[in-house]
Design a protein around this motif. Structure first.
Motif, PDB file in Angstrom:
ATOM      1  N   GLY A   1      10.964  -7.218 -48.921  1.00 22.67           N
ATOM      2  CA  GLY A   1      12.203  -7.468 -49.879  1.00 22.67           C
ATOM      3  C   GLY A   1      12.878  -6.183 -50.229  1.00 22.67           C
ATOM      4  N   LEU A   2      12.229  -5.016 -50.347  1.00 25.20           N
ATOM      5  CA  LEU A   2      12.629  -3.672 -50.574  1.00 25.20           C
ATOM      6  C   LEU A   2      13.376  -3.398 -49.519  1.00 25.20           C
ATOM      7  CD1 LEU A   2      10.393  -0.871 -52.283  1.00 25.20           C
ATOM      8  CD2 LEU A   2      12.026  -0.374 -50.305  1.00 25.20           C
ATOM      9  N   LEU A   3      12.996  -3.550 -48.225  1.00 29.42           N
ATOM     10  CA  LEU A   3      13.925  -3.134 -47.125  1.00 29.42           C
ATOM     11  C   LEU A   3      15.220  -3.831 -47.023  1.00 29.42           C
ATOM     12  CD1 LEU A   3      11.152  -2.515 -44.634  1.00 29.42           C
ATOM     13  CD2 LEU A   3      12.533  -0.719 -45.527  1.00 29.42           C
ATOM     14  N   GLU A   4      14.973  -4.960 -47.424  1.00 28.84           N
ATOM     15  CA  GLU A   4      16.205  -6.105 -47.516  1.00 28.84           C
ATOM     16  C   GLU A   4      17.178  -5.693 -48.391  1.00 28.84           C
ATOM     17  OE1 GLU A   4      16.869 -10.690 -48.679  1.00 28.84           O
ATOM     18  OE2 GLU A   4      15.384 -10.353 -47.070  1.00 28.84           O
ATOM     19  N   ALA A   5      16.618  -5.588 -49.750  1.00 31.35           N
ATOM     20  CA  ALA A   5      17.549  -5.311 -50.802  1.00 31.35           C
ATOM     21  C   ALA A   5      18.195  -4.009 -50.618  1.00 31.35           C
ATOM     22  CB  ALA A   5      16.720  -5.370 -51.844  1.00 31.35           C
ATOM     23  N   GLY A   6      17.367  -2.916 -50.204  1.00 33.58           N
ATOM     24  CA  GLY A   6      17.905  -1.498 -49.776  1.00 33.58           C
ATOM     25  C   GLY A   6      19.042  -1.692 -49.083  1.00 33.58           C
ATOM     26  N   GLU A   7      18.917  -2.487 -47.867  1.00 34.79           N
ATOM     27  CA  GLU A   7      19.947  -2.518 -46.915  1.00 34.79           C
ATOM     28  C   GLU A   7      21.233  -3.091 -47.433  1.00 34.79           C
ATOM     29  OE1 GLU A   7      22.108  -1.958 -43.329  1.00 34.79           O
ATOM     30  OE2 GLU A   7      20.238  -0.841 -43.968  1.00 34.79           O
ATOM     31  N   ALA A   8      20.995  -4.337 -48.130  1.00 37.61           N
ATOM     32  CA  ALA A   8      21.994  -5.038 -48.857  1.00 37.61           C
ATOM     33  C   ALA A   8      22.951  -3.861 -49.799  1.00 37.61           C
ATOM     34  CB  ALA A   8      21.619  -5.978 -49.523  1.00 37.61           C
ATOM     35  N   PHE A   9      22.289  -3.197 -50.572  1.00 36.88           N
ATOM     36  CA  PHE A   9      22.938  -2.347 -51.506  1.00 36.88           C
ATOM     37  C   PHE A   9      24.066  -1.326 -50.432  1.00 36.88           C
ATOM     38  CE2 PHE A   9      23.557   1.821 -53.538  1.00 36.88           C
ATOM     39  CZ  PHE A   9      24.032   1.022 -54.863  1.00 36.88           C
ATOM     40  N   ALA A  10      23.063  -0.627 -49.577  1.00 34.65           N
ATOM     41  CA  ALA A  10      23.852   0.236 -48.764  1.00 34.65           C
ATOM     42  C   ALA A  10      24.921  -0.279 -48.114  1.00 34.65           C
ATOM     43  CB  ALA A  10      22.691   0.707 -47.886  1.00 34.65           C
ATOM     44  N   VAL A  11      25.001  -1.662 -47.603  1.00 39.53           N
ATOM     45  CA  VAL A  11      25.975  -2.036 -46.854  1.00 39.53           C
ATOM     46  C   VAL A  11      27.205  -2.416 -47.775  1.00 39.53           C
ATOM     47  CG1 VAL A  11      26.799  -4.042 -45.710  1.00 39.53           C
ATOM     48  CG2 VAL A  11      24.752  -3.219 -45.133  1.00 39.53           C
ATOM     49  N   LEU A  12      26.792  -2.999 -48.917  1.00 38.39           N
ATOM     50  CA  LEU A  12      27.966  -2.995 -50.062  1.00 38.39           C
ATOM     51  C   LEU A  12      28.619  -1.626 -50.350  1.00 38.39           C
ATOM     52  CD1 LEU A  12      29.624  -5.046 -51.653  1.00 38.39           C
ATOM     53  CD2 LEU A  12      27.812  -4.931 -53.432  1.00 38.39           C
TER      54      LEU A  12
ATOM     55  N   ASP B   1      19.133  16.108 -57.268  1.00 41.85           N
ATOM     56  CA  ASP B   1      20.228  16.504 -58.210  1.00 41.85           C
ATOM     57  C   ASP B   1      21.508  15.617 -57.652  1.00 41.85           C
ATOM     58  OD1 ASP B   1      22.142  17.794 -59.453  1.00 41.85           O
ATOM     59  OD2 ASP B   1      22.117  19.615 -58.510  1.00 41.85           O
ATOM     60  N   SER B   2      21.421  14.306 -58.564  1.00 39.49           N
ATOM     61  CA  SER B   2      22.621  13.510 -58.576  1.00 39.49           C
ATOM     62  C   SER B   2      24.003  14.129 -58.783  1.00 39.49           C
ATOM     63  CB  SER B   2      22.377  12.349 -59.375  1.00 39.49           C
ATOM     64  OG  SER B   2      21.374  11.474 -59.083  1.00 39.49           O
ATOM     65  N   SER B   3      24.028  15.267 -59.492  1.00 36.66           N
ATOM     66  CA  SER B   3      25.276  15.836 -59.780  1.00 36.66           C
ATOM     67  C   SER B   3      26.010  16.458 -58.884  1.00 36.66           C
ATOM     68  CB  SER B   3      25.243  16.813 -61.018  1.00 36.66           C
ATOM     69  OG  SER B   3      24.468  17.900 -60.515  1.00 36.66           O
ATOM     70  N   SER B   4      25.052  16.911 -57.640  1.00 33.07           N
ATOM     71  CA  SER B   4      25.512  17.584 -56.300  1.00 33.07           C
ATOM     72  C   SER B   4      25.640  16.571 -55.159  1.00 33.07           C
ATOM     73  CB  SER B   4      24.816  18.671 -56.080  1.00 33.07           C
ATOM     74  OG  SER B   4      23.486  18.489 -55.889  1.00 33.07           O
ATOM     75  N   THR B   5      25.475  15.341 -55.307  1.00 36.37           N
ATOM     76  CA  THR B   5      25.214  14.284 -54.354  1.00 36.37           C
ATOM     77  C   THR B   5      26.432  13.491 -54.388  1.00 36.37           C
ATOM     78  OG1 THR B   5      22.795  13.958 -54.888  1.00 36.37           O
ATOM     79  CG2 THR B   5      23.960  12.074 -53.390  1.00 36.37           C
ATOM     80  N   ALA B   6      27.114  13.192 -52.971  1.00 36.61           N
ATOM     81  CA  ALA B   6      28.404  12.605 -52.759  1.00 36.61           C
ATOM     82  C   ALA B   6      28.112  11.137 -52.598  1.00 36.61           C
ATOM     83  CB  ALA B   6      29.105  12.929 -51.561  1.00 36.61           C
ATOM     84  N   ALA B   7      28.629  10.404 -53.503  1.00 44.07           N
ATOM     85  CA  ALA B   7      28.647   8.892 -53.440  1.00 44.07           C
ATOM     86  C   ALA B   7      28.627   8.294 -52.127  1.00 44.07           C
ATOM     87  CB  ALA B   7      29.473   8.099 -54.275  1.00 44.07           C
ATOM     88  N   VAL B   8      29.502   8.811 -51.118  1.00 41.90           N
ATOM     89  CA  VAL B   8      29.458   8.346 -49.745  1.00 41.90           C
ATOM     90  C   VAL B   8      28.035   8.698 -49.055  1.00 41.90           C
ATOM     91  CG1 VAL B   8      31.933   8.571 -49.676  1.00 41.90           C
ATOM     92  CG2 VAL B   8      30.549  10.418 -48.916  1.00 41.90           C
ATOM     93  N   ASP B   9      27.242   9.432 -49.502  1.00 38.02           N
ATOM     94  CA  ASP B   9      25.928   9.573 -48.842  1.00 38.02           C
ATOM     95  C   ASP B   9      25.019   8.826 -49.449  1.00 38.02           C
ATOM     96  OD1 ASP B   9      26.985  11.923 -47.432  1.00 38.02           O
ATOM     97  OD2 ASP B   9      26.373  13.283 -49.074  1.00 38.02           O
ATOM     98  N   VAL B  10      25.177   8.233 -50.515  1.00 36.51           N
ATOM     99  CA  VAL B  10      23.873   7.192 -51.021  1.00 36.51           C
ATOM    100  C   VAL B  10      23.487   6.147 -50.191  1.00 36.51           C
ATOM    101  CG1 VAL B  10      23.630   5.684 -53.211  1.00 36.51           C
ATOM    102  CG2 VAL B  10      24.631   7.797 -53.567  1.00 36.51           C
ATOM    103  N   PRO B  11      24.697   5.413 -49.495  1.00 33.36           N
ATOM    104  CA  PRO B  11      23.933   4.547 -48.320  1.00 33.36           C
ATOM    105  C   PRO B  11      22.769   5.185 -47.492  1.00 33.36           C
ATOM    106  CG  PRO B  11      26.341   4.151 -48.444  1.00 33.36           C
ATOM    107  CD  PRO B  11      26.036   5.554 -49.359  1.00 33.36           C
ATOM    108  N   ARG B  12      23.295   6.601 -46.996  1.00 40.09           N
ATOM    109  CA  ARG B  12      22.171   6.551 -46.027  1.00 40.09           C
ATOM    110  C   ARG B  12      20.859   7.128 -47.058  1.00 40.09           C
ATOM    111  NH1 ARG B  12      20.811  11.960 -46.027  1.00 40.09           N
ATOM    112  NH2 ARG B  12      22.689  12.697 -46.945  1.00 40.09           N
ATOM    113  N   LEU B  13      21.041   7.842 -48.142  1.00 34.75           N
ATOM    114  CA  LEU B  13      19.793   8.148 -48.851  1.00 34.75           C
ATOM    115  C   LEU B  13      19.063   6.902 -49.141  1.00 34.75           C
ATOM    116  CD1 LEU B  13      21.491  10.849 -51.174  1.00 34.75           C
ATOM    117  CD2 LEU B  13      20.061  11.041 -49.500  1.00 34.75           C
ATOM    118  N   THR B  14      19.748   5.880 -49.615  1.00 29.54           N
ATOM    119  CA  THR B  14      19.139   4.442 -49.979  1.00 29.54           C
ATOM    120  C   THR B  14      18.283   4.033 -48.813  1.00 29.54           C
ATOM    121  OG1 THR B  14      20.896   3.838 -51.102  1.00 29.54           O
ATOM    122  CG2 THR B  14      19.385   2.082 -50.738  1.00 29.54           C
ATOM    123  N   ARG B  15      18.789   4.168 -47.450  1.00 32.56           N
ATOM    124  CA  ARG B  15      17.946   3.730 -46.285  1.00 32.56           C
ATOM    125  C   ARG B  15      16.691   4.627 -45.841  1.00 32.56           C
ATOM    126  NH1 ARG B  15      23.648   2.466 -44.215  1.00 32.56           N
ATOM    127  NH2 ARG B  15      23.740   0.171 -44.188  1.00 32.56           N
TER     128      ARG B  15
END
Length: 172
Positions: free
Chosen positions: A118-129, A24-38
């Motif tokens: 590559g997936l781990l690296e790209a996920g981390e790069a998105f999360a950090v940004l 449920d993206s509608s109940s997900t806080a954007a600030v939680d997305v880096p953790r969820l991405t990792r």
């Protein structure tokens, strides 16, 4: 054999739970997305270690390898889009035909170990940004060529559904 292209507009995931994967993206806080991405990225190496990683379950479904390569590229594309939104005023995103990319880049022939790294690296790069988004940047806008407008907040919440949904796909 190419998979039939998915032409659905998935922006509805910003309004309600996905009936397929349950996220449920509608109940997900954007600030939680880096953790969820990792967390999501960390689950893919086990998928890529499967002995049958390049086998499609049926003629209409990508293999786990194809899904993994796609998720890697989703991480990359959305990092680029996020950077544009932070650097430019209301940028228009370049079109990305994910189905053509899967064919052109031969997702199903890629080395699973290289895809995993590559997936781990790209996920981390998105999360950090995303972690470095300032309070005054969450409402900055960007748009797709189809007219869909995103804020940094909605882009993050829209984005995270895709890798979560595909992890669900490979565990069905």
């Amino acid at each position: 054999m190419p998979i039939v292209a998915d032409t659905k507009n998935w922006t509805w995931v910003l309004e309600r739970e996905c009936p397929e994967c349950g996220f449920d993206s509608s109940s997900t806080a954007a600030v939680d997305v880096p953790r969820l991405t990792r967390e999501n990225a960390a689950a893919w190496p086990a998928v890529l270690a499967r002995p049958n990683v390049s086998e499609r379950p049926d003629a209409e479904t990508w293999s786990a390898l194809e899904y993994s390569a796609h998720v890697r590229d989703v991480f990359r594309i959305f990092r680029t889009r996020l950077a544009l939104m932070l650097d430019e005023d209301d940028p228009e995103f370049a079109n990305w035909d994910q189905d053509a990319t899967a064919i052109d880049e031969r997702y199903n022939e890629q080395d699973p170990a290289i895809v995993s790294a590559g997936l781990l690296e790209a996920g981390e790069a998105f999360a950090v940004l995303l972690e470095h988004v300032r309070d005054d940047q969450w409402q900055r806008t960007g748009r797709r060529s189809d007219g869909s407008v995103f804020t940094v907040d909605t882009l993050a919440r829209y984005f995270i559904h895709d890798p979560v949904h595909h992890l669900f796909d490979v565990h069905r």
